[in-house]
Write a protein that holds these residues in place. Structure first.
Motif, PDB file in Angstrom:
ATOM      1  N   ILE A 161      -1.941  12.391   9.967  1.00 27.37           N
ATOM      2  CA  ILE A 161      -2.896  11.237   9.598  1.00 27.37           C
ATOM      3  C   ILE A 161      -2.112  10.619   8.377  1.00 27.37           C
ATOM      4  O   ILE A 161      -1.313  11.326   7.724  1.00 27.37           O
ATOM      5  CB  ILE A 161      -4.170  11.814   9.202  1.00 27.37           C
ATOM      6  CG1 ILE A 161      -4.186  12.667   7.939  1.00 27.37           C
ATOM      7  CG2 ILE A 161      -4.865  12.287  10.496  1.00 27.37           C
ATOM      8  CD1 ILE A 161      -5.690  12.900   7.298  1.00 27.37           C
ATOM      9  N   CYS A 162      -2.585   9.477   7.990  1.00 27.69           N
ATOM     10  CA  CYS A 162      -2.231   9.038   6.583  1.00 27.69           C
ATOM     11  C   CYS A 162      -3.623   9.325   5.843  1.00 27.69           C
ATOM     12  O   CYS A 162      -4.769   8.705   6.124  1.00 27.69           O
ATOM     13  CB  CYS A 162      -2.355   7.375   6.378  1.00 27.69           C
ATOM     14  SG  CYS A 162      -2.379   6.719   4.736  1.00 27.69           S
ATOM     15  N   ALA A 163      -3.569  10.211   4.841  1.00 32.86           N
ATOM     16  CA  ALA A 163      -4.965  10.666   4.101  1.00 32.86           C
ATOM     17  C   ALA A 163      -5.501   9.498   3.389  1.00 32.86           C
ATOM     18  O   ALA A 163      -6.905   9.594   3.113  1.00 32.86           O
ATOM     19  CB  ALA A 163      -4.506  11.743   3.152  1.00 32.86           C
ATOM     20  N   LEU A 164      -4.884   8.436   3.199  1.00 26.14           N
ATOM     21  CA  LEU A 164      -5.527   7.397   2.508  1.00 26.14           C
ATOM     22  C   LEU A 164      -6.221   6.420   3.618  1.00 26.14           C
ATOM     23  O   LEU A 164      -7.228   5.534   3.165  1.00 26.14           O
ATOM     24  CB  LEU A 164      -4.658   6.396   1.759  1.00 26.14           C
ATOM     25  CG  LEU A 164      -3.638   7.360   0.720  1.00 26.14           C
ATOM     26  CD1 LEU A 164      -2.922   6.485  -0.375  1.00 26.14           C
ATOM     27  CD2 LEU A 164      -4.876   7.916  -0.266  1.00 26.14           C
ATOM     28  N   HIS A 165      -5.572   6.220   4.709  1.00 26.27           N
ATOM     29  CA  HIS A 165      -5.958   5.196   5.551  1.00 26.27           C
ATOM     30  C   HIS A 165      -6.486   5.590   7.201  1.00 26.27           C
ATOM     31  O   HIS A 165      -6.661   4.875   7.998  1.00 26.27           O
ATOM     32  CB  HIS A 165      -4.881   3.986   5.563  1.00 26.27           C
ATOM     33  CG  HIS A 165      -4.372   3.490   4.490  1.00 26.27           C
ATOM     34  ND1 HIS A 165      -3.313   3.886   3.838  1.00 26.27           N
ATOM     35  CD2 HIS A 165      -5.179   2.908   3.502  1.00 26.27           C
ATOM     36  CE1 HIS A 165      -3.385   3.081   2.778  1.00 26.27           C
ATOM     37  NE2 HIS A 165      -4.555   2.807   2.533  1.00 26.27           N
ATOM     38  N   ASP A 166      -6.756   7.154   7.226  1.00 23.68           N
ATOM     39  CA  ASP A 166      -7.110   7.583   8.476  1.00 23.68           C
ATOM     40  C   ASP A 166      -8.565   6.829   8.948  1.00 23.68           C
ATOM     41  O   ASP A 166      -8.357   6.904  10.163  1.00 23.68           O
ATOM     42  CB  ASP A 166      -7.154   9.169   8.412  1.00 23.68           C
ATOM     43  CG  ASP A 166      -7.925   9.644   7.454  1.00 23.68           C
ATOM     44  OD1 ASP A 166      -8.181   8.853   6.483  1.00 23.68           O
ATOM     45  OD2 ASP A 166      -8.419  10.798   7.615  1.00 23.68           O
ATOM     46  N   GLY A 180      -7.996   4.055  11.070  1.00 23.01           N
ATOM     47  CA  GLY A 180      -7.169   4.194  12.414  1.00 23.01           C
ATOM     48  C   GLY A 180      -5.842   4.659  12.184  1.00 23.01           C
ATOM     49  O   GLY A 180      -4.791   4.679  13.123  1.00 23.01           O
ATOM     50  N   MET A 181      -5.262   4.913  11.118  1.00 26.35           N
ATOM     51  CA  MET A 181      -3.701   5.205  10.710  1.00 26.35           C
ATOM     52  C   MET A 181      -3.499   6.670  10.833  1.00 26.35           C
ATOM     53  O   MET A 181      -3.455   7.371  10.090  1.00 26.35           O
ATOM     54  CB  MET A 181      -3.509   4.802   8.987  1.00 26.35           C
ATOM     55  CG  MET A 181      -2.101   4.720   9.029  1.00 26.35           C
ATOM     56  SD  MET A 181      -1.579   3.709   7.513  1.00 26.35           S
ATOM     57  CE  MET A 181       0.337   3.940   7.603  1.00 26.35           C
ATOM     58  N   VAL A 182      -3.367   7.045  12.267  1.00 32.61           N
ATOM     59  CA  VAL A 182      -2.739   8.300  12.430  1.00 32.61           C
ATOM     60  C   VAL A 182      -1.892   8.226  13.651  1.00 32.61           C
ATOM     61  O   VAL A 182      -1.445   7.365  14.029  1.00 32.61           O
ATOM     62  CB  VAL A 182      -4.075   9.104  13.320  1.00 32.61           C
ATOM     63  CG1 VAL A 182      -5.386   9.127  12.274  1.00 32.61           C
ATOM     64  CG2 VAL A 182      -4.638   8.125  14.575  1.00 32.61           C
ATOM     65  N   ALA A 198       0.879  -1.139   0.185  1.00 35.88           N
ATOM     66  CA  ALA A 198       0.048  -0.032  -0.030  1.00 35.88           C
ATOM     67  C   ALA A 198       1.095   1.293   0.004  1.00 35.88           C
ATOM     68  O   ALA A 198       1.916   1.353   0.732  1.00 35.88           O
ATOM     69  CB  ALA A 198      -0.731  -0.057   1.133  1.00 35.88           C
ATOM     70  N   PRO A 199       0.184   2.366  -0.487  1.00 34.29           N
ATOM     71  CA  PRO A 199       1.038   3.592  -0.631  1.00 34.29           C
ATOM     72  C   PRO A 199       0.371   4.363   0.518  1.00 34.29           C
ATOM     73  O   PRO A 199      -0.585   3.904   0.945  1.00 34.29           O
ATOM     74  CB  PRO A 199       0.551   4.486  -1.902  1.00 34.29           C
ATOM     75  CG  PRO A 199      -0.603   3.735  -2.344  1.00 34.29           C
ATOM     76  CD  PRO A 199      -0.703   2.413  -1.754  1.00 34.29           C
ATOM     77  N   HIS A 200       1.126   5.338   1.255  1.00 35.42           N
ATOM     78  CA  HIS A 200       0.540   6.047   2.451  1.00 35.42           C
ATOM     79  C   HIS A 200       0.935   7.384   2.080  1.00 35.42           C
ATOM     80  O   HIS A 200       1.648   7.925   1.329  1.00 35.42           O
ATOM     81  CB  HIS A 200       1.018   5.522   3.698  1.00 35.42           C
ATOM     82  CG  HIS A 200       0.853   4.189   3.829  1.00 35.42           C
ATOM     83  ND1 HIS A 200      -0.248   3.679   4.231  1.00 35.42           N
ATOM     84  CD2 HIS A 200       1.805   2.936   3.755  1.00 35.42           C
ATOM     85  CE1 HIS A 200      -0.228   2.365   4.446  1.00 35.42           C
ATOM     86  NE2 HIS A 200       0.782   1.885   4.140  1.00 35.42           N
ATOM     87  N   THR A 201       0.375   8.269   3.043  1.00 27.98           N
ATOM     88  CA  THR A 201       1.003   9.765   3.332  1.00 27.98           C
ATOM     89  C   THR A 201       1.104  10.050   4.630  1.00 27.98           C
ATOM     90  O   THR A 201       0.657   9.486   5.643  1.00 27.98           O
ATOM     91  CB  THR A 201      -0.323  10.750   2.874  1.00 27.98           C
ATOM     92  OG1 THR A 201      -1.105  10.968   3.991  1.00 27.98           O
ATOM     93  CG2 THR A 201      -0.915  10.351   1.398  1.00 27.98           C
TER      94      THR A 201
HETATM   95 CU   LIG Z   1      -2.009   4.501   4.699  1.00 25.69          CU
END
Ligand SMILES: [Cu+2]
Length: 323
Positions: free
Chosen positions: A306-311, A314-316, A254-257
């Motif tokens: 945050i990860c703008a793709l997976h917030d 709970g990806m914060v 996965a990509p993330h931010t």
């Molecule tokens: Cu992500």
């Protein structure tokens, strides 16, 4: 002249016998018709797309079951089973998976339903974006399920355009009326076992990855080709003013931010100055596997990101900067 009592009795016995024979053989005759190939009743089979832990931290990249054996004329019904999006995509004859990668949210061929409801065996068919979430972003309307009928025999491979080579499924189409090697219940049980394996692999990976993280090195999740960890590892770090934190995507999937402040409508382009961060908006842009992003903190405070793709999974995280 009226019929003799004996004749009447014989006729009643004959009627009873006939009724008995009909009762005995009619169900068998009907059942015989139902199982003969000529009167094969099409079956709809269920395959789950993805799986996840209750807190959404672990996401599986697999179809459950991965292989399914059906008869010509049957239908496969794929059901979204995770917040992480997936697609069910049959490539056209001669088309390579590489030519579809990476997933492009701006390409309607990848994000919407393509092809009819009956698979011709050689054209491009796509489910659109399958997720349990009502929203996906990028102006894309996600779907919760996808159905395709298989009138022709053959072995047909499909892929998830979001996870590429990591996520493959196969539909084996036998001749109409052929014996099924597994029942839906058996596929469901296989699916539960596979899902549990993926989750336990994901938790192991999370633990191993945590050993490589520090206050100055945050890992943007991780994945092992089947299980993805959708968490910043570590989610809270402590540094001093003037120090840096490097956020690294060490996964293969996965990509993330890494996005501080206001979430931009389009998370793709980077914005802000990571060399002097004192609060406000800062976005790494899309971080594909292998990418990293270093931020130097010039002011004390607690800065959430945050990860703008997976917030939504709970990806914060947050960085606590002390003087
Ligand atoms: Cu992500």
């Amino acid at each position: 002249m009226s019929p003799s009592p004996t004749y009447r009795r014989e006729r009643r016995v004959l009627q009873l016998l006939l009724a008995f024979l009909i009762a005995l053989f009619l169900p068998a005759a009907l059942m015989g018709a139902a199982t003969s190939p000529a009167h094969h009743h099409p079956v709809t089979w269920r395959v789950l797309a993805g799986n996840q832990s209750h807190d959404l931290a672990i996401q599986g990249m697999s179809y459950l079951p991965k292989n399914i054996w059906i008869d010509a004329g049957d239908t496969v019904h794929w059901v979204a089973n995770s917040a992480e999006p997936h697609t069910v995509t049959f490539l056209a004859a001669g088309q390579t998976l590489a030519s579809t990668q990476p997933f492009n949210p701006g390409n309607p061929q990848q994000t919407t339903v393509v092809g009819g409801s009956s698979y011709d065996g050689h054209s491009y068919y796509n489910s659109g974006v399958l997720t349990t979430e009502a929203q996906f972003g990028f102006g894309i309307t996600p779907v919760q399920s996808y159905s395709l009928r298989f009138p022709h025999r053959g072995t047909f491979t499909y892929w998830c355009l979001l996870h590429g080579a990591a996520m493959k499924g196969v539909v084996h189409v036998q001749r109409a009326g052929a014996h099924y090697p597994y029942t839906q219940r058996q596929y469901d049980a296989q699916g539960v076992r596979a899902a549990n394996r993926i989750l336990s692999d994901g938790y192991d990976l999370w633990e191993e990855t945590a050993e490589h993280a520090s206050n100055h090195r945050v890992l943007e999740g991780n994945d092992d080709g089947t299980a993805m960890v959708m968490r910043f590892i570590r989610p809270t770090v402590h540094v001093r003013v003037g120090q840096s934190v490097t956020f690294a995507n060490i996964g293969m999937g996965a990509p993330h931010t890494v996005t501080f402040g206001q979430e931009p409508p389009n998370p793709f382009p980077p914005s802000g100055d990571p060399k002097h961060y004192a609060g406000g908006n800062l976005n790494s842009g899309i971080q594909p596997p292998g990418a990293s992003f270093t931020v130097t903190f010039t002011k004390e405070g607690t800065f959430s990101y945050i990860c703008a793709l997976h917030d939504y999974m709970g990806m914060v995280g947050k960085v606590v900067v002390e003087d």
